[in-house]
Design a protein around this motif. Structure first.
Motif, short mmCIF file in Angstrom:
data_model
loop_
_atom_site.label_atom_id
_atom_site.label_comp_id
_atom_site.label_asym_id
_atom_site.label_seq_id
_atom_site.Cartn_x
_atom_site.Cartn_y
_atom_site.Cartn_z
N GLU A 275 0.82 -1.21 0.00
CA GLU A 275 0.00 0.00 0.00
C GLU A 275 0.86 1.27 0.00
O GLU A 275 0.48 2.28 -0.59
CB GLU A 275 -0.93 -0.01 1.22
CG GLU A 275 -1.95 -1.13 1.22
CD GLU A 275 -2.88 -1.06 0.01
OE1 GLU A 275 -3.20 0.07 -0.43
OE2 GLU A 275 -3.27 -2.13 -0.49
N THR A 276 2.00 1.21 0.67
CA THR A 276 2.83 2.42 0.77
C THR A 276 3.83 2.56 -0.37
O THR A 276 4.35 3.65 -0.60
CB THR A 276 3.60 2.41 2.11
OG1 THR A 276 4.39 1.21 2.20
CG2 THR A 276 2.63 2.48 3.28
N THR A 277 4.12 1.46 -1.07
CA THR A 277 5.08 1.50 -2.19
C THR A 277 4.33 1.80 -3.48
O THR A 277 3.28 1.20 -3.76
CB THR A 277 5.83 0.16 -2.32
OG1 THR A 277 6.45 -0.15 -1.08
CG2 THR A 277 6.88 0.25 -3.41
N ARG A 278 4.86 2.71 -4.27
CA ARG A 278 4.22 3.09 -5.53
C ARG A 278 4.62 2.12 -6.64
O ARG A 278 5.53 2.36 -7.42
CB ARG A 278 4.61 4.52 -5.90
CG ARG A 278 4.11 5.57 -4.92
CD ARG A 278 4.71 6.93 -5.21
NE ARG A 278 4.43 7.38 -6.57
CZ ARG A 278 4.97 8.47 -7.12
NH1 ARG A 278 5.86 9.18 -6.43
NH2 ARG A 278 4.65 8.81 -8.35
N ASP A 312 10.14 -9.79 -1.60
CA ASP A 312 11.16 -8.83 -1.14
C ASP A 312 11.77 -8.07 -2.31
O ASP A 312 12.00 -6.85 -2.22
CB ASP A 312 12.25 -9.58 -0.38
CG ASP A 312 11.78 -10.07 0.98
OD1 ASP A 312 10.80 -9.49 1.49
OD2 ASP A 312 12.36 -11.03 1.52
N TRP A 313 12.05 -8.76 -3.41
CA TRP A 313 12.61 -8.09 -4.59
C TRP A 313 11.62 -7.08 -5.15
O TRP A 313 11.98 -5.94 -5.50
CB TRP A 313 12.98 -9.11 -5.66
CG TRP A 313 14.39 -9.61 -5.55
CD1 TRP A 313 14.81 -10.81 -5.04
CD2 TRP A 313 15.57 -8.92 -5.94
NE1 TRP A 313 16.18 -10.90 -5.09
CE2 TRP A 313 16.67 -9.75 -5.64
CE3 TRP A 313 15.80 -7.68 -6.50
CZ2 TRP A 313 17.98 -9.36 -5.90
CZ3 TRP A 313 17.10 -7.30 -6.76
CH2 TRP A 313 18.18 -8.12 -6.47
N MET A 314 10.37 -7.47 -5.27
CA MET A 314 9.36 -6.57 -5.85
C MET A 314 9.20 -5.30 -5.01
O MET A 314 9.03 -4.20 -5.55
CB MET A 314 8.02 -7.29 -5.96
CG MET A 314 8.02 -8.45 -6.95
SD MET A 314 8.18 -7.93 -8.67
CE MET A 314 6.53 -7.33 -8.97
N LEU A 315 9.25 -5.44 -3.69
CA LEU A 315 9.02 -4.28 -2.83
C LEU A 315 10.27 -3.42 -2.65
O LEU A 315 10.17 -2.30 -2.16
CB LEU A 315 8.53 -4.76 -1.46
CG LEU A 315 7.16 -5.45 -1.45
CD1 LEU A 315 6.82 -5.95 -0.06
CD2 LEU A 315 6.07 -4.51 -1.95
N SER A 316 11.44 -3.94 -3.03
CA SER A 316 12.67 -3.17 -2.85
C SER A 316 13.11 -2.44 -4.12
O SER A 316 14.06 -1.65 -4.06
CB SER A 316 13.80 -4.11 -2.39
OG SER A 316 14.06 -5.09 -3.38
N LEU A 317 12.45 -2.68 -5.23
CA LEU A 317 12.86 -2.03 -6.48
C LEU A 317 12.32 -0.60 -6.54
O LEU A 317 11.22 -0.32 -6.04
CB LEU A 317 12.35 -2.83 -7.69
CG LEU A 317 13.03 -4.18 -7.92
CD1 LEU A 317 12.37 -4.88 -9.10
CD2 LEU A 317 14.51 -4.00 -8.19
N PRO A 318 13.06 0.31 -7.19
CA PRO A 318 12.60 1.71 -7.30
C PRO A 318 11.62 1.88 -8.46
O PRO A 318 11.95 2.42 -9.51
CB PRO A 318 13.91 2.47 -7.56
CG PRO A 318 14.78 1.49 -8.28
CD PRO A 318 14.42 0.13 -7.74
N SER A 320 9.02 3.82 -8.85
CA SER A 320 8.73 5.22 -9.20
C SER A 320 9.54 6.18 -8.33
O SER A 320 9.12 7.29 -8.05
CB SER A 320 7.23 5.51 -9.04
OG SER A 320 6.80 5.20 -7.73
N LYS A 321 10.70 5.73 -7.92
CA LYS A 321 11.58 6.54 -7.07
C LYS A 321 12.72 7.08 -7.92
O LYS A 321 13.51 6.30 -8.46
CB LYS A 321 12.12 5.69 -5.92
CG LYS A 321 12.98 6.47 -4.94
CD LYS A 321 13.48 5.56 -3.84
CE LYS A 321 14.37 6.31 -2.85
NZ LYS A 321 14.89 5.42 -1.79
N SER A 322 12.79 8.37 -8.08
CA SER A 322 13.81 8.98 -8.94
C SER A 322 14.47 10.14 -8.22
O SER A 322 13.95 10.67 -7.24
CB SER A 322 13.19 9.46 -10.26
OG SER A 322 12.17 10.41 -10.01
N THR A 323 15.62 10.53 -8.73
CA THR A 323 16.34 11.68 -8.20
C THR A 323 16.10 12.88 -9.11
O THR A 323 16.07 12.73 -10.33
CB THR A 323 17.85 11.40 -8.11
OG1 THR A 323 18.32 10.99 -9.41
CG2 THR A 323 18.12 10.30 -7.12
#
Length: 819
Positions: A275-278, A312-318, A320-323
């Motif tokens: 729910e918290t991971t995009r 664990d792999w699915m939830l740790s990948l970025p 929609s997380k960008s710089t």
């Protein structure tokens, strides 16, 4: 503009007599509406041309032609912008609104075909032909069945949610005429303009009603599908709410009993992370499905461990997380200049990318490929680009990779399956838009496990990498925002399809002046810091650095130069640590032997004098340019040509072409033609352990043979490059800049270059052009004039060569330079 406001339609008005309709009518162009006969609709009019047409119609007999536009974006339509069939209508009412718009109430009378349409003032006037609709036999059973079927379809659509005015449904029940029934239904189906116009264009009433039946059937099917989807969604919502309620009850009971379930807590944590991971929609759906599977398993089973690893792999990948990017162009250029010397083409390309990114935020990342010899700074340039962009830097080395699964990952059915290197590196980078370096892409290989280069085709294609699918993940991952930078030493080993996806930027070798600048600005300070020294402990003079470049290294990059500087720093650090250094150690040219030993002999400088049968050639290698020597001798034999030195097929063919040219030009070159019948010629290129190939040694091969045949020495300060044809023409070759730099390092004074390569000389630094002369040639006659210090023309032909004491074999003879 004529816009539509839907209202109940009145079909109680009888049709107008076509003979009473004028043949010339003002035209009211409709943007988003098709008017049908017997249809009453309110319209808002804002265009000046449309208002003028309405006023013209009121001044006449209130009749006007209603025609739909082909494209709604056209504000001033002409006849080509209007459909050919429209509806003659009569203006029933007109209201002028306070905002200068006009509201009219218009009723359709009959169809009409537009013959011509001309401008009259600001509006259009059309010459029309009223269309007489054929009568249909309402007693025909087939027509009666079609009418009944259409009415049933309208009723079904109304029950499934399609809105029809109650008055229309009442009229439908009492309407048996197929033409009017078709027009009535068409005007209430909310069809787009092309579909509505296609119905209006059908004149025959039965065929028109059949078309309406097809449209209704399609809409009823869509309404049924929507109803089923809504029903399933409602059931799923009810089920989810029930499961949530029961889980909350179970959780409350466990808390009351003081029981703790670690496995249930783990499942709940996974759901909270989802729910918290995009996540992307596909990733979210697959992750929840795997969590549900995990919930039904035994917590200590082997399969549960596999599912845990996947989640664990699915939830740790970025996902929609960008710089954020640094869009300050001047700052980015300053960072690039601070980190690297020269490389203007690469720096300009990065600044251009930033400029476009500043104007277009959703720009796809380019695929760049840096090609150059080792030690020119390809990998470190990638880090500098990441710093300039404000992005994370990620790197993988592809050298020696043979397994396709290293790129795409393993399927989860295998024990110990893992994602590929691309996904793994993105996880560690914690960003979906890093600067991603694919190092050594020219050194991948293929075997029975697949071809990694083929797997990279999808990664490096901007049109495909937005849906890159790793075998382990099983869902698409968006790589379009990643800035991929590949590095290679040469392009020949890269597959054409792979090379086509990259924008190649060449990083050639450095000149002596550039190496001195790099050493002073980057290498010396870096090595001093790495060895715990400062400028008060050690100072290396510019003359010493030049000597290191000239006498201790022979490379296109600066890697060995940095090793030599590091060796000086280590010895100085030892002196400082042992307390022997009481003041600053100044390393000049004469002190270099104490730190680095005796200067190494450079192979390319062994030729110090003019020599018969030895010509200097230029070559391109993956490590930069090199010079090599072509040796030839003649000996008693039967005219054979012997080739040694591990030459490739292309170079062997060049040697045969050079021999054929020398024989064909024997008279002009002063060669006794008979010697080719009883003399064997041996051509050798030293360093036989190194494979050699390519056409650029053709000129040097020919000069070496001519020198052997004429016993005239070749100038030792001249180097040759170029491909030779049978007729002596000189063709262009590649790698000119690298070859020129190698010649300049070896103190070559004159370089013979094909004239077709003249544009390539513009890339040569000015500091090199000042030290080297270039002779542009088109044929071998020009080469011969500069290759020998004495002219060959006009010489008496040499006598036949015989191998005896009085006439030794034609071997390379050292000659004194002749001024």
């Amino acid at each position: 503009m004529a816009g539509q406001e839907r209202s109940p339609l009145d079909y109680s008005v009888e049709g107008s007599d076509d003979s009473q309709i004028p043949h010339t009518l003002p035209v009211l162009a409709l943007k988003d509406l098709v008017a049908f006969p017997f249809m009453i609709a309110p319209l808002f009019v804002t265009r000046d041309s449309s208002i003028a047409a309405i006023e013209e119609a009121i001044d006449r007999d209130r009749t006007i032609l209603l025609v739909a536009q082909k494209r709604a974006t056209i504000e001033d339509p002409t006849q080509e912008d209007l459909h050919k069939i429209g509806t003659v209508g009569v203006l029933m009412r007109m209201f002028k609104l306070p905002d200068q718009r006009i509201r009219i109430l218009v009723q359709g009378l009959s169809r009409a075909r537009v013959k011509t349409c001309k401008k009259k003032g600001s509006f259009l006037v059309a010459q029309i032909e009223p269309i007489e609709e054929p009568e249909a036999n309402e007693d025909d059973p087939e027509i009666a069945a079609l009418v009944r079927e259409v009415k049933e379809k309208v009723k079904s659509a109304s029950e499934l949610g399609r809105t029809f005015p109650p008055e229309v449904l009442v009229v439908l029940e009492n309407l048996e005429d197929p033409g009017r029934l078709a027009d009535l239904v068409a005007s209430n189906l909310d069809l787009d303009v092309p579909d509505s116009q296609s119905v209006l264009d059908i004149v025959h009433p039965v065929r028109r009603l059949s078309r309406i039946h097809q449209i209704l059937t399609s809409q009823v099917e869509l309404l049924n599908v929507r109803e089923r989807i809504n029903s399933r969604a409602k059931v799923e919502i009810d089920r989810s709410q029930r499961e949530y309620f029961l889980r909350q009850q179970l959780k409350a009971i466990q808390n009351e009993l003081g029981e703790t379930d670690d496995f249930s807590e783990e499942i709940n944590q996974y759901r909270e992370q989802v729910e918290t991971t995009r996540l992307s929609p596909e990733a979210r759906q697959e992750t929840l499905r795997q969590i549900q599977r995990l919930e039904r398993m035994q917590s200590d089973s082997a399969e549960a461990a596999i599912v845990r690893n996947y989640v664990d792999w699915m939830l740790s990948l970025p996902w929609s997380k960008s710089t954020p990017d640094t869009l300050d162009l001047r700052k980015a250029r300053t960072i690039l200049d601070r980190e690297h010397y020269d490389l203007e083409d690469v720096k300009t390309r990065i600044v251009e990318y930033l400029a476009v990114l500043k104007l277009k935020q959703n720009l796809k990342g380019p695929i760049l490929c840096f090609v150059g010899p080792p030690g020119v700074g390809k990998t470190s340039l990638g880090r500098a680009i990441a710093t300039a962009l404000g992005r994370k830097f990620a790197r993988i080395s592809l050298g020696g990779v043979h397994d396709e699964a290293e790129i795409r990952g393993h399927r989860r059915t295998y024990v110990g399956a893992m994602p590929g290197k691309i996904i793994q590196t993105l996880r560690y980078a914690e960003s979906d838009n890093p600067v991603f370096m694919l190092d050594e892409v020219d050194k991948t290989g293929a075997d029975s496990r697949g071809d990694p280069a083929a797997a990279l085709l999808e990664v490096l294609d901007p049109e495909q990498n937005c849906t890159f699918r790793d075998n382990f993940l099983g869902v698409p991952f968006d790589l379009s925002r990643v800035l991929f930078i590949a590095t290679a030493n040469m392009l020949d080993t890269i597959r054409p399809a792979f090379r086509d996806r990259m924008e190649v930027l060449t990083l050639p070798g450095y000149t002596e002046h550039e190496k001195l600048k790099i050493a002073r600005r980057f290498l010396v300070p870096r090595q001093l810091s790495a060895h715990g020294l400062s400028t008060r402990h050690l100072r290396i003079t510019d003359a010493a650095v030049k000597t290191i470049i000239d006498s201790y290294t022979n490379e296109a990059g600066v890697r060995n130069l940095e090793r030599a500087i590091a060796s000086i720093c280590r010895k100085t650090a030892r002196q400082v640590a042992e307390g022997e250094a009481t003041r600053q150690s100044r390393v000049a040219t004469k002190e270099l032997q104490d730190f680095l030993g005796a200067p190494r002999k450079i192979r390319s400088r062994l030729l110090r004098q003019d020599t018969v049968g030895v010509a200097t050639a230029l070559a391109w290698t993956p490590t930069g340019g090199e010079i090599f020597f072509v040796e030839s001798i003649g000996m008693k034999g039967r005219g054979k040509l012997i080739l040694t030195g591990q030459l490739g097929d292309v170079m062997k063919e060049s040697a045969r072409a050079a021999m054929s040219y020398a024989r064909s030009r024997a008279a002009q070159l002063g060669i006794d033609l008979s010697m080719f019948g009883h003399t064997d010629f041996h051509i050798h290129v030293p360093e036989g352990a190194i494979p050699k190939d390519g056409p650029s040694g053709g000129v040097a091969l020919a000069i070496s043979l001519i020198s052997t045949c004429t016993r005239r020495p070749v100038r030792q300060d001249i180097a040759f490059t170029g491909e030779i044809t049978l007729r002596g023409r000189i063709l262009a070759v590649g790698g000119i800049k690298e070859k020129v730099l190698a010649a300049q390092r070896s103190r070559v004074r004159l370089i013979v270059v094909p004239k077709d390569n003249q544009p390539d000389l513009r890339e040569i630094p000015e500091t090199v052009r000042d030290k080297v002369e270039f002779q542009l040639v088109e044929d071998m006659d020009e080469v011969v004039r500069v290759a020998f210090r004495e002219s060959l023309t006009g010489r008496r032909s040499v006598t036949t060569v015989r191998q005896d004491a009085a006439n030794p074999p034609l071997s390379p003879l050292p000659m004194k330079p002749r001024r």
